[in-house]
Design a protein around this motif. Sequence first.
Motif, PDB file in Angstrom:
ATOM      1  N   PRO A 160     -84.651   0.843 -40.826  1.00 52.29           N
ATOM      2  CA  PRO A 160     -84.777  -0.788 -41.310  1.00 52.29           C
ATOM      3  C   PRO A 160     -85.684  -1.151 -41.958  1.00 52.29           C
ATOM      4  CG  PRO A 160     -84.866  -0.708 -38.935  1.00 52.29           C
ATOM      5  CD  PRO A 160     -84.762   0.874 -39.250  1.00 52.29           C
ATOM      6  N   LEU A 161     -86.255  -0.614 -43.189  1.00 51.26           N
ATOM      7  CA  LEU A 161     -87.616  -0.940 -43.645  1.00 51.26           C
ATOM      8  C   LEU A 161     -87.354  -2.039 -44.644  1.00 51.26           C
ATOM      9  CD1 LEU A 161     -88.796   2.654 -44.312  1.00 51.26           C
ATOM     10  CD2 LEU A 161     -89.415   1.245 -42.444  1.00 51.26           C
ATOM     11  N   GLY A 162     -88.325  -2.892 -44.564  1.00 48.15           N
ATOM     12  CA  GLY A 162     -88.352  -4.260 -45.628  1.00 48.15           C
ATOM     13  C   GLY A 162     -89.837  -4.398 -46.124  1.00 48.15           C
ATOM     14  N   PRO A 163     -89.994  -5.384 -46.981  1.00 48.66           N
ATOM     15  CA  PRO A 163     -91.158  -5.787 -47.384  1.00 48.66           C
ATOM     16  C   PRO A 163     -92.148  -5.911 -46.660  1.00 48.66           C
ATOM     17  CG  PRO A 163     -89.391  -7.059 -48.335  1.00 48.66           C
ATOM     18  CD  PRO A 163     -89.041  -6.226 -47.389  1.00 48.66           C
ATOM     19  N   GLY A 164     -93.337  -5.372 -46.627  1.00 50.83           N
ATOM     20  CA  GLY A 164     -94.519  -5.725 -45.770  1.00 50.83           C
ATOM     21  C   GLY A 164     -94.557  -4.508 -44.481  1.00 50.83           C
ATOM     22  N   ASP A 165     -93.280  -3.683 -44.268  1.00 54.25           N
ATOM     23  CA  ASP A 165     -93.533  -2.778 -43.117  1.00 54.25           C
ATOM     24  C   ASP A 165     -94.469  -1.641 -43.512  1.00 54.25           C
ATOM     25  OD1 ASP A 165     -91.662  -4.096 -41.462  1.00 54.25           O
ATOM     26  OD2 ASP A 165     -89.977  -2.865 -42.411  1.00 54.25           O
ATOM     27  N   ARG A 166     -95.277  -1.325 -42.685  1.00 56.74           N
ATOM     28  CA  ARG A 166     -96.200  -0.359 -42.773  1.00 56.74           C
ATOM     29  C   ARG A 166     -95.806   1.028 -42.337  1.00 56.74           C
ATOM     30  NH1 ARG A 166    -100.513  -0.835 -39.340  1.00 56.74           N
ATOM     31  NH2 ARG A 166    -102.147  -0.249 -40.650  1.00 56.74           N
TER      32      ARG A 166
END
Length: 773
Positions: free
Chosen positions: A98-104
Amino acid sequence: MSISHDPAALRARTPGTRHARHFNAAGAALPSTATLAAVIDHLKLEARIGGYEAAEAARERTEGVYGLAAALLGARPDDVALVESATVAWQRAVSALPLGPGDRILASASSYVSSALHLLELRGSRGVRVEVLPADDAGRVDLEALERALRTPAALVTVAHVPTSSGLVEPVAEVGALAAAAGVPVLLDATQSAGQLPIEVGALGCDVVVGTGRKFLRGPRGTGFLYVSPRMREVMRPAAPDVRGARWVADQRFDLDSGARRYETWEAAHALRLGLGAALSETLELGVDRIRERIGELAARLRLGLEALSGVRLADPAGAGCGIVTFVREGQEPARTALELREAGFHLVSVPAAHGQWDLGRRGLPAVVRASVHVYNDEEDVDALLGHLSATRPARASAPVIRAGGERADVIVVGAGVHGSSAAWQLARRGARVIHLDRFPAGHVEGSSHGRTRMIRRAYPSQVWDGLVDRAFEAWADLEQEAGQSLVTRVGGLFARPAGAAGGLRGPYCRRVGHEEAAALFPGLALGPGFEALYDPAAGVVDASGAMLCLAELGRAYGVDQRFGTPARAWEADGDGVKVETRDGTLRADRLVVCAGPWTAGLLPEFAGLLRVVRIVNVHLGASRPELVSPPRLGPFSVDVPDVGLLYGLPASGGAGVKIGLDHGPADDLGSPRHPVTEGERQALLSLARRFLPAADGPVEEEIVCRYTMAPGNRFAVGALPGRPQVLVAATCSGHGFKFGPAIGAALADLATGGRRPDLEFLDPGAMGPVRR
């Protein structure tokens, strides 16, 4: 059936050993007769009774493959999915996060090309932040840097156990422990380690593991596996559920399989899976520890032998220690080395930097030769390979030469930086016989033509440069067309100075802007009211590393006789031509073209008092908001900072962070090795980044040290030496020469073949002031 550990017995069960000496287990290892039979027997069964019926007949054996893969990993069968390749496993796993904007995502420099490309695509499509972890002195993940990076929340740490580009072994257990302490999952790419190194998912702290069957497991191509821990299956939902791993239970509802099969698809090559089962069974019976021991002995024998060979350089980092060994031969492209060895019955491959930019690209290696051993190899194989390399010299390119009192060519070019490589290509393109010399091996990082990117712009302080700037843009377009590759990306540039200061840049189609308009053009650059800028809409980013590879390849294609690792020791006039002394003997030519960068004065002493060699440091930085340091919100820039100097930079691109540097540095001693970036140098650049690039607040992703050649008035010297028209020089230096590389190469080709270039009279070497000695 019990499997013998005797090498002769293992070779007898491996038909491929009778046809060649196979050193390509890291590509596709040789299967055993049992694996071959498992595949063929099932295909015959499918042909006799049908695919569905054959699958049903073999169902128990197919189910057993899950247990075998789980035993290899120290896991449960429900934790394993069978897939077509490690890349498919990677894509299904990462797409399920569940990756989204800003995830590193913190990635090791050892990452494989397919993994890196997927991460870079996620950066653009989902706004994920991709941070490449720095390597320590041994080439492994820098654990201290990882610990610092994990102090900020991260979504994933991914590391390749063993990269495709070397025999490095990453400290996976230590990485896993640090990530676990921070509550961050770890994805292990075991593509090159499964089968040659133990993989115990619990001990290593891995939450997801991907691997392939065709390499050290000796399974068929088209097989792979994916391990996902029960904890991660709670959060990793397949991006495209399939009937294999889900049940459609109601009109608007489906249930996922509780195990890892939720990531599989219904259609599969059952014959290949059975072959994988046979290979896994043999691996487990032999024992991975025993396999590692045997492979390690053979690889150590090969490394020691290669180290003792003249003209061969090991390319493995200090952290190498498995069955993969990489090397290069001086004066020969790795692809050519691999081809020659294959023709002699040795199966190896070359690995280009395009398959590992975060590793080979950052180490300045365009490519390496990769040898990888397995249990079916023996000492005789290794010794035969070493003997062949020792007995044969690298084949030269096919350019015709006349041998009369020494080798003869039309032109000898000294120096394989951007200008020398451009000149050699342009000369050969026009039919000249060219010998191209460089004192270092191909892809070295000793001068100033290495690194990922360079700037190109129309903005220059005087209109005298305008014609050459136009030719530079045209020459890059010509190179792109010839190479079939895009090398220049125009994004616009800003070049700032204190408001009201005298001088500065100007140029065709450029315009002055205040700090407010500058902020609107480049939100990622924080100038403030004390500055004004020149906006150059034509400015752009040059793919420097790609350009150097293209120039080398085009040179070879046109027959340039490339002799890297062969310094020109001395030269003298030979009538209307020249004689050049090398360690291999005397070369003669009608013309000599010197593009030796920092070593120019060593060949042309008249420049000794004019050219200074300085140390220049660049860093690539990560960013909390990568979109602010990437085009179109940031392009090439420079800022004349009072009491500091000229800060210059390039936007983040191609997976690399924003690049910055200062255009001045201390004197550099060519007789001493380059030392790494110091803490003082690093902090000076970080301080400027905090001031002018507030979004570039991430870690230092890469550090680059160059040797720049500085000339009086930051000018160039291009043309014939005063009084010696058979010798041409291109001292295109002072930190702004790369953008002119293809144009200068064309100019040198014109001059060396009798053409005139009145447009370059302002760069006449005599005007710089050299005195003949």
